[in-house]
Design a protein around this motif. Structure first.
Motif, PDB file in Angstrom:
ATOM      1  N   LEU A  34     -10.211   3.777   2.688  1.00 54.96           N
ATOM      2  CA  LEU A  34     -10.454   2.393   3.088  1.00 54.96           C
ATOM      3  C   LEU A  34      -9.790   1.426   2.118  1.00 54.96           C
ATOM      4  O   LEU A  34      -9.255   0.385   2.533  1.00 54.96           O
ATOM      5  N   MET A  35      -9.813   1.751   0.833  1.00 52.79           N
ATOM      6  CA  MET A  35      -9.157   0.910  -0.167  1.00 52.79           C
ATOM      7  C   MET A  35      -7.670   0.790   0.141  1.00 52.79           C
ATOM      8  O   MET A  35      -7.098  -0.307   0.063  1.00 52.79           O
ATOM      9  N   CYS A  36      -7.038   1.906   0.500  1.00 54.13           N
ATOM     10  CA  CYS A  36      -5.611   1.877   0.845  1.00 54.13           C
ATOM     11  C   CYS A  36      -5.369   1.009   2.078  1.00 54.13           C
ATOM     12  O   CYS A  36      -4.388   0.249   2.132  1.00 54.13           O
ATOM     13  N   LEU A  37      -6.249   1.089   3.078  1.00 55.13           N
ATOM     14  CA  LEU A  37      -6.097   0.269   4.278  1.00 55.13           C
ATOM     15  C   LEU A  37      -6.222  -1.213   3.956  1.00 55.13           C
ATOM     16  O   LEU A  37      -5.448  -2.045   4.441  1.00 55.13           O
ATOM     17  N   ILE A  38      -7.203  -1.564   3.144  1.00 58.47           N
ATOM     18  CA  ILE A  38      -7.423  -2.970   2.796  1.00 58.47           C
ATOM     19  C   ILE A  38      -6.229  -3.545   2.051  1.00 58.47           C
ATOM     20  O   ILE A  38      -5.826  -4.697   2.267  1.00 58.47           O
ATOM     21  N   LEU A  39      -5.628  -2.747   1.177  1.00 60.12           N
ATOM     22  CA  LEU A  39      -4.524  -3.227   0.346  1.00 60.12           C
ATOM     23  C   LEU A  39      -3.148  -3.014   0.991  1.00 60.12           C
ATOM     24  O   LEU A  39      -2.139  -3.402   0.404  1.00 60.12           O
ATOM     25  N   SER A  40      -3.112  -2.460   2.184  1.00 59.52           N
ATOM     26  CA  SER A  40      -1.835  -2.068   2.784  1.00 59.52           C
ATOM     27  C   SER A  40      -0.928  -3.246   3.136  1.00 59.52           C
ATOM     28  O   SER A  40       0.267  -3.055   3.349  1.00 59.52           O
ATOM     29  N   GLU A  41      -1.472  -4.469   3.214  1.00 62.49           N
ATOM     30  CA  GLU A  41      -0.652  -5.632   3.553  1.00 62.49           C
ATOM     31  C   GLU A  41      -0.060  -6.314   2.321  1.00 62.49           C
ATOM     32  O   GLU A  41       0.610  -7.340   2.453  1.00 62.49           O
ATOM     33  N   LEU A  42      -0.273  -5.758   1.151  1.00 64.27           N
ATOM     34  CA  LEU A  42       0.330  -6.314  -0.055  1.00 64.27           C
ATOM     35  C   LEU A  42       1.840  -6.102  -0.028  1.00 64.27           C
ATOM     36  O   LEU A  42       2.344  -5.252   0.714  1.00 64.27           O
ATOM     37  N   PRO A  43       2.580  -6.856  -0.843  1.00 64.50           N
ATOM     38  CA  PRO A  43       4.039  -6.668  -0.882  1.00 64.50           C
ATOM     39  C   PRO A  43       4.420  -5.239  -1.269  1.00 64.50           C
ATOM     40  O   PRO A  43       3.656  -4.535  -1.941  1.00 64.50           O
ATOM     41  N   ALA A  44       5.603  -4.837  -0.843  1.00 62.13           N
ATOM     42  CA  ALA A  44       6.071  -3.481  -1.131  1.00 62.13           C
ATOM     43  C   ALA A  44       6.189  -3.225  -2.625  1.00 62.13           C
ATOM     44  O   ALA A  44       6.059  -2.079  -3.078  1.00 62.13           O
ATOM     45  N   ASP A  45       6.425  -4.283  -3.409  1.00 61.70           N
ATOM     46  CA  ASP A  45       6.557  -4.142  -4.854  1.00 61.70           C
ATOM     47  C   ASP A  45       5.347  -4.724  -5.590  1.00 61.70           C
ATOM     48  O   ASP A  45       5.471  -5.268  -6.689  1.00 61.70           O
ATOM     49  N   ALA A  46       4.181  -4.607  -4.998  1.00 60.65           N
ATOM     50  CA  ALA A  46       2.967  -5.219  -5.550  1.00 60.65           C
ATOM     51  C   ALA A  46       2.652  -4.690  -6.945  1.00 60.65           C
ATOM     52  O   ALA A  46       2.976  -3.556  -7.301  1.00 60.65           O
TER      53      ALA A  46
END
Length: 233
Positions: A34-46
């Motif tokens: 779930l953590m990965c899903l929540i953060l998945s919209e961050l920039p590619a180079d976050a």
């Protein structure tokens, strides 16, 4: 008054067994997914700030899921940070990681991140003002709108609920526990962990500079929220 920091409770012996102990935590893989899903919209180079990174388990999960992200692991316990560094090297993600031994107040405030993780850390700050200051330090190091993932043990539950959950928790931890072991665990929780309700934790996070937290995961005593740094103005 000097602001209190989360205590260093993990010496070399405790650090060496930490992963084995947390492997027993029900739903950990679901939490990470779930953590990965929540953060998945961050920039590619976050850039991700891992507060109280421990042995680096969530950092490695995120680094493997998002191969261009950069990570800063903040951890005051040298033994835990040593294991974190070793695991990062073994996983091949070390070139994308910075390891900071210490607390947030020794991390340059000019370094801004896209998100922060803080798993099973703030529970050790028992005073509400200290805890909101802690979250304020995280907020100061995030871009406006930056995402916080926070998980803690939440013990402020009604006595019947608490007792029912503790019985399941002890079954999960292993049936070989003696009464002495159980009493030591209870004493450790009473000594080191704040007894707050979920709504009290949410209010403290908000007071630290975040939008109203969203509870996205719960398993037994562990609650996890995500929130965004409040936009200035």
């Amino acid at each position: 008054m000097q602001n209190q920091q989360p205590p260093i409770l993990f010496d070399q012996k405790a650090a060496a067994s930490y992963d084995q102990q947390t492997d027993l935590l029900a739903g950990r893989e679901a939490l990470f997914s779930l953590m990965c899903l929540i953060l998945s919209e961050l920039p590619a180079d976050a850039r991700i700030l891992c507060v109280g990174a421990g042995t680096g388990t969530e950092m490695i999960v995120l680094a493997q899921a998002f191969p261009q992200w950069q990570f800063t692991a903040v951890e005051p316990a040298p033994a835990m940070l040593d294991i974190c560094r070793q695991k990062a090297e073994q996983s091949g993600i070390a070139p994308r990681c910075t390891f900071h031994e210490g607390y947030l107040d020794s991390l340059p405030a000019s370094d801004l991140f896209d998100a922060a993780t803080c798993l099973l850390v703030s529970q050790f700050l028992k005073q509400a003002e200290e805890r909101s200051h802690f979250f304020g330090q995280i907020a100061q190091r995030l871009h406006p709108g930056g995402v916080l993932i926070n998980a803690d043990l939440v013990l402020g539950l009604s006595p019947p609920v608490y007792q029912s959950l503790i019985e399941v928790w002890l079954r999960m931890r292993g049936s070989g526990w003696s009464e002495e072991d159980i009493e030591k665990m209870r004493a450790g929780w009473n000594l080191h962990i704040a007894t707050l309700t979920p709504s009290e934790v949410e209010a403290i996070i908000t007071a630290g500079g975040f939008d109203t937290p969203v509870l996205f995961f719960q398993t037994l005593f562990i609650h996890a929220w995500f929130s965004k740094r409040t936009a200035p103005g």
